[in-house]
Write an enzyme that holds these catalytic residues in place. Structure first.
Site, PDB file in Angstrom:
ATOM      1  N   ARG A   1     -51.478 -10.593 -57.964  1.00  0.00           N
ATOM      2  CA  ARG A   1     -51.622 -12.033 -57.691  1.00  0.00           C
ATOM      3  C   ARG A   1     -52.642 -12.622 -58.652  1.00  0.00           C
ATOM      4  NH1 ARG A   1     -53.642 -11.395 -51.464  1.00  0.00           N
ATOM      5  NH2 ARG A   1     -55.163  -9.756 -51.823  1.00  0.00           N
TER       6      ARG A   1
ATOM      7  N   HIS B   1     -46.939   6.368 -51.136  1.00  0.00           N
ATOM      8  CA  HIS B   1     -47.252   6.734 -49.754  1.00  0.00           C
ATOM      9  C   HIS B   1     -46.019   6.342 -48.930  1.00  0.00           C
ATOM     10  CE1 HIS B   1     -49.624   7.827 -46.409  1.00  0.00           C
ATOM     11  NE2 HIS B   1     -50.394   6.777 -46.266  1.00  0.00           N
TER      12      HIS B   1
ATOM     13  N   GLU C   1     -56.632  12.965 -44.388  1.00  0.00           N
ATOM     14  CA  GLU C   1     -57.769  12.082 -44.700  1.00  0.00           C
ATOM     15  C   GLU C   1     -58.609  11.769 -43.457  1.00  0.00           C
ATOM     16  OE1 GLU C   1     -55.511   9.083 -46.597  1.00  0.00           O
ATOM     17  OE2 GLU C   1     -54.964   8.047 -44.753  1.00  0.00           O
TER      18      GLU C   1
ATOM     19  N   SER D   1     -74.833  36.442 -48.949  1.00  0.00           N
ATOM     20  CA  SER D   1     -75.576  37.579 -48.380  1.00  0.00           C
ATOM     21  C   SER D   1     -74.775  38.214 -47.233  1.00  0.00           C
ATOM     22  CB  SER D   1     -76.917  37.098 -47.847  1.00  0.00           C
ATOM     23  OG  SER D   1     -76.718  36.342 -46.665  1.00  0.00           O
TER      24      SER D   1
ATOM     25  N   SER E   1     -51.924  -2.465 -51.444  1.00  0.00           N
ATOM     26  CA  SER E   1     -52.476  -1.730 -50.305  1.00  0.00           C
ATOM     27  C   SER E   1     -51.378  -1.631 -49.250  1.00  0.00           C
ATOM     28  CB  SER E   1     -53.682  -2.478 -49.741  1.00  0.00           C
ATOM     29  OG  SER E   1     -53.253  -3.672 -49.131  1.00  0.00           O
TER      30      SER E   1
ATOM     31  N   ASP F   1     -50.626  13.374 -44.925  1.00  0.00           N
ATOM     32  CA  ASP F   1     -51.648  12.600 -45.632  1.00  0.00           C
ATOM     33  C   ASP F   1     -52.619  11.943 -44.648  1.00  0.00           C
ATOM     34  OD1 ASP F   1     -52.233  11.481 -48.466  1.00  0.00           O
ATOM     35  OD2 ASP F   1     -52.333   9.717 -47.180  1.00  0.00           O
TER      36      ASP F   1
ATOM     37  N   GLY G   1     -49.408  -4.268 -58.000  1.00  0.00           N
ATOM     38  CA  GLY G   1     -50.692  -3.915 -57.405  1.00  0.00           C
ATOM     39  C   GLY G   1     -51.527  -3.149 -58.411  1.00  0.00           C
ATOM     40  N   TYR G   2     -52.812  -3.462 -58.409  1.00  0.00           N
ATOM     41  CA  TYR G   2     -53.688  -2.830 -59.390  1.00  0.00           C
ATOM     42  C   TYR G   2     -54.964  -2.366 -58.698  1.00  0.00           C
ATOM     43  CZ  TYR G   2     -55.010  -1.958 -64.281  1.00  0.00           C
ATOM     44  OH  TYR G   2     -55.332  -1.361 -65.483  1.00  0.00           O
TER      45      TYR G   2
HETATM   46  N1  LIG Z   1     -56.321   5.287 -53.013  1.00  0.00           N
HETATM   47  C1  LIG Z   1     -55.845   6.506 -53.069  1.00  0.00           C
HETATM   48  O1  LIG Z   1     -56.584   7.458 -53.308  1.00  0.00           O
HETATM   49  C2  LIG Z   1     -54.366   6.767 -52.868  1.00  0.00           C
HETATM   50  C3  LIG Z   1     -53.890   8.053 -53.087  1.00  0.00           C
HETATM   51  C4  LIG Z   1     -52.533   8.284 -52.974  1.00  0.00           C
HETATM   52  C5  LIG Z   1     -51.700   7.234 -52.606  1.00  0.00           C
HETATM   53  N2  LIG Z   1     -52.197   5.990 -52.348  1.00  0.00           N
HETATM   54  C6  LIG Z   1     -51.282   4.912 -51.990  1.00  0.00           C
HETATM   55  O2  LIG Z   1     -51.090   4.081 -53.138  1.00  0.00           O
HETATM   56  C7  LIG Z   1     -50.846   2.729 -52.721  1.00  0.00           C
HETATM   57  C8  LIG Z   1     -51.859   1.823 -53.391  1.00  0.00           C
HETATM   58  O3  LIG Z   1     -53.154   2.184 -52.941  1.00  0.00           O
HETATM   59  P1  LIG Z   1     -54.484   1.814 -53.766  1.00  0.00           P
HETATM   60  O4  LIG Z   1     -55.595   2.553 -53.099  1.00  0.00           O
HETATM   61  O5  LIG Z   1     -54.262   1.946 -55.196  1.00  0.00           O
HETATM   62  O6  LIG Z   1     -54.570   0.267 -53.540  1.00  0.00           O
HETATM   63  P2  LIG Z   1     -55.456  -0.585 -52.541  1.00  0.00           P
HETATM   64  O7  LIG Z   1     -56.851  -0.578 -53.031  1.00  0.00           O
HETATM   65  O8  LIG Z   1     -55.211  -0.161 -51.149  1.00  0.00           O
HETATM   66  O9  LIG Z   1     -54.747  -1.993 -52.813  1.00  0.00           O
HETATM   67  C9  LIG Z   1     -55.191  -2.823 -53.803  1.00  0.00           C
HETATM   68  C10 LIG Z   1     -54.110  -3.692 -54.420  1.00  0.00           C
HETATM   69  O10 LIG Z   1     -53.321  -4.354 -53.422  1.00  0.00           O
HETATM   70  C11 LIG Z   1     -53.359  -5.753 -53.716  1.00  0.00           C
HETATM   71  N3  LIG Z   1     -53.149  -6.482 -52.475  1.00  0.00           N
HETATM   72  C12 LIG Z   1     -53.662  -6.203 -51.262  1.00  0.00           C
HETATM   73  N4  LIG Z   1     -53.191  -7.070 -50.363  1.00  0.00           N
HETATM   74  C13 LIG Z   1     -52.361  -7.912 -51.025  1.00  0.00           C
HETATM   75  C14 LIG Z   1     -51.545  -8.991 -50.637  1.00  0.00           C
HETATM   76  N5  LIG Z   1     -51.508  -9.425 -49.383  1.00  0.00           N
HETATM   77  N6  LIG Z   1     -50.821  -9.603 -51.588  1.00  0.00           N
HETATM   78  C15 LIG Z   1     -50.864  -9.200 -52.856  1.00  0.00           C
HETATM   79  N7  LIG Z   1     -51.607  -8.171 -53.286  1.00  0.00           N
HETATM   80  C16 LIG Z   1     -52.337  -7.531 -52.366  1.00  0.00           C
HETATM   81  C17 LIG Z   1     -54.718  -5.977 -54.346  1.00  0.00           C
HETATM   82  O11 LIG Z   1     -54.736  -7.175 -55.089  1.00  0.00           O
HETATM   83  P3  LIG Z   1     -56.053  -8.111 -55.203  1.00  0.00           P
HETATM   84  O12 LIG Z   1     -57.018  -7.431 -56.110  1.00  0.00           O
HETATM   85  O13 LIG Z   1     -55.503  -9.362 -55.773  1.00  0.00           O
HETATM   86  O14 LIG Z   1     -56.603  -8.234 -53.823  1.00  0.00           O
HETATM   87  C18 LIG Z   1     -54.786  -4.748 -55.231  1.00  0.00           C
HETATM   88  O15 LIG Z   1     -54.067  -4.930 -56.423  1.00  0.00           O
HETATM   89  C19 LIG Z   1     -50.930   2.752 -51.204  1.00  0.00           C
HETATM   90  O16 LIG Z   1     -49.639   2.926 -50.690  1.00  0.00           O
HETATM   91  C20 LIG Z   1     -51.782   3.970 -50.914  1.00  0.00           C
HETATM   92  O17 LIG Z   1     -51.568   4.511 -49.623  1.00  0.00           O
HETATM   93  C21 LIG Z   1     -53.504   5.724 -52.503  1.00  0.00           C
END
Ligand SMILES: NC(=O)c1ccc[n+]([C@@H]2O[C@H](COP(=O)([O-])OP(=O)(O)OC[C@H]3O[C@@H](n4cnc5c(N)ncnc54)[C@H](OP(=O)(O)O)[C@@H]3O)[C@@H](O)[C@H]2O)c1
Length: 401
Positions: A114, A177, A265, A323, A152, A261, A90-91
């Site tokens: 993907r 998470h 949020e 103040s 995600s 968390d 995931g990116y």
């Molecule tokens: N965002 C934050 O601030 C934050 C902070 C702390 C922890 N987290 C945790 O970190 C993790 C990642 O979060 P994030 O915010 O970086 O990512 P995100 O934006 O929620 O997810 C994006 C990534 O998931 C991929 N994706 C989504 N659905 C998919 C599917 N069905 N099959 C394959 N790939 C899929 C997307 O690929 P495509 O581009 O190909 O769609 C993309 O690479 C989560 O568990 C989140 O709760 C997030």
């Protein structure tokens, strides 16, 4: 037993028997047995023994142990992860930030996303090379020894049947998470019993994880262990927390990480702040104040003047440096807001705890038209009078002229 493994076992025994050694983490003999028995899928470097004294600090009267970047200098990270390949699956914002920070820390990292998607292109732009460091999710999961599951949260549910066959004995499954693991009845994510399952959750957006790292600073993160099969999971989890760019780390559990968390949020970090801003703004507007005045007294002064002071010196300092009139009123009205909002926070926590929040999140974020629906909701905020006024106010900041 090979020499490295017997050294590992000796280290484990030394730690376990050292009752007065404050740095001794609870690495049990059962864990040592697990180390010896573990199949060498990911051949671990010898058990890492934390050398420093544990730093226990007083947090408002409670003693907590913290870990800092200085506990894991780069050489130590390289030693701990000498035989590991980090597969960042995931990116999104976290995948981007954590993979680049790991790479800049000199560790072996590959990215799995993907093909053809938005993330694939983004990763290529950041220098990940197809076939060398950039792969399909399955290929990366196959090659990695530490699988960093950073799709995600809805994507994690959907992708689990694909990922699961690659989560094999001796590997480490990593999350940022606890969502997927804490609500398995909703997500289906049940890690196999023979892998370490750990979490490092940055307390901020991935953009901040990366920018603070580049500035030589670090995000705060929590760390948790769900399964420690190797006996090294805890140490490796803290080391990973540092390797992805954290400055200081505190320990929690998967469950507590999710509950706090999601509450945070939905509450004071995002939901409550928008709700409270809008409520005050609307009252001021209804009483005949101009948008300029209502926005300045609600948002601009908060974000530009007062919140940075709270961040720097705490609430009492901010109160002491406004103040006498403002201070008196704030002291009188704070308990009223506490009384009014506490039941809302209680209802919110209950909704998190009973799984309603995760259920809703999975349902909404799995819809095919999720992006369009989200955009419609965000447009409503963006086009509200308050935030339109905000655009104009921001444009008037001298630095934006
Ligand atoms: N965002 C934050 O601030 C934050 C902070 C702390 C922890 N987290 C945790 O970190 C993790 C990642 O979060 P994030 O915010 O970086 O990512 P995100 O934006 O929620 O997810 C994006 C990534 O998931 C991929 N994706 C989504 N659905 C998919 C599917 N069905 N099959 C394959 N790939 C899929 C997307 O690929 P495509 O581009 O190909 O769609 C993309 O690479 C989560 O568990 C989140 O709760 C997030």
């Amino acid at each position: 037993m090979n020499p490295a493994r017997s050294a590992a076992a000796r280290a484990v025994r030394a730690i376990s028997s050292s009752a007065r050694q404050p740095a001794a983490r609870t690495i049990t003999t059962a864990a040592a047995r697990a180390i010896r028995a573990s199949a060498p899928v990911a051949v671990r470097s010898p058990v890492f023994v934390q050398q420093r004294g544990v730093k226990t600090l007083d947090f408002g009267g409670s003693k907590e142990t913290v870990w800092e970047r200085s506990d894991f200098p780069k050489e130590k990270l390289h030693k701990i992860f000498a035989n590991d390949t980090f597969a960042v699956l995931g990116y999104g914002t976290q995948g981007y930030a954590q993979s680049l920070n790991l790479r800049d820390n000199g560790l072996k990292v590959i990215v799995g996303v993907r093909k053809g998607g938005h993330s694939w292109e983004a990763a290529k732009k950041d220098g990940w090379v197809e076939g060398k460091t950039l792969f399909s999710i399955e290929e990366a999961a196959d090659k990695g020894t530490i699988l960093m599951y950073l799709l995600s949260d809805a994507g994690q549910k959907e992708g689990w049947p694909t990922i699961k066959p690659y989560v094999t004995k001796g590997k480490t499954l990593y999350f940022s998470h606890g969502f997927s693991v804490v609500f398995p009845e909703q997500t289906g994510v049940v890690p196999p019993k023979d892998v370490d399952v750990i979490l490092a959750a940055p307390k901020g957006s991935g953009a901040t994880v990366r920018s603070l790292f580049l500035e030589g600073r670090g995000i705060n993160s929590s760390v948790a262990i769900h399964q420690d099969v190797s006996g090294q999971a805890r140490e490796r989890a803290f080391a990973m927390g540092v390797a992805i760019g954290s400055g200081y780390l505190y320990e929690t559990t998967f469950k507590k990480e999710v509950y706090s968390d999601l509450t945070g949020e939905r509450g004071i970090l995002m939901g409550a702040i928008q709700g409270a801003f809008a409520a005050q703004y609307d009252v001021l507007r209804a009483k005949g104040h101009s948008p300029s005045e209502a926005f300045n007294e609600t948002v601009e002064e908060a974000t530009q003047s007062l919140y940075p002071l709270i961040a720097k010196n705490g609430m009492d300092w901010m109160y002491a440096n406004c103040s006498t009139t403002a201070r008196r009123g704030a002291l009188d009205w704070a308990p009223e807001f506490y009384k009014a909002t506490k039941p809302v926070f209680e209802a919110l926590y209950e909704s998190v705890e009973n799984g309603s929040e995760t259920k809703r999140s999975l349902e909404e974020n799995s819809r095919p038209d999720y992006r369009e629906r989200l955009e419609a909701e965000l447009r409503e905020i963006r086009e509200s009078e308050m935030w339109r006024a905000g655009r104009t106010v921001r444009s008037l900041r001298p630095e934006n002229n």
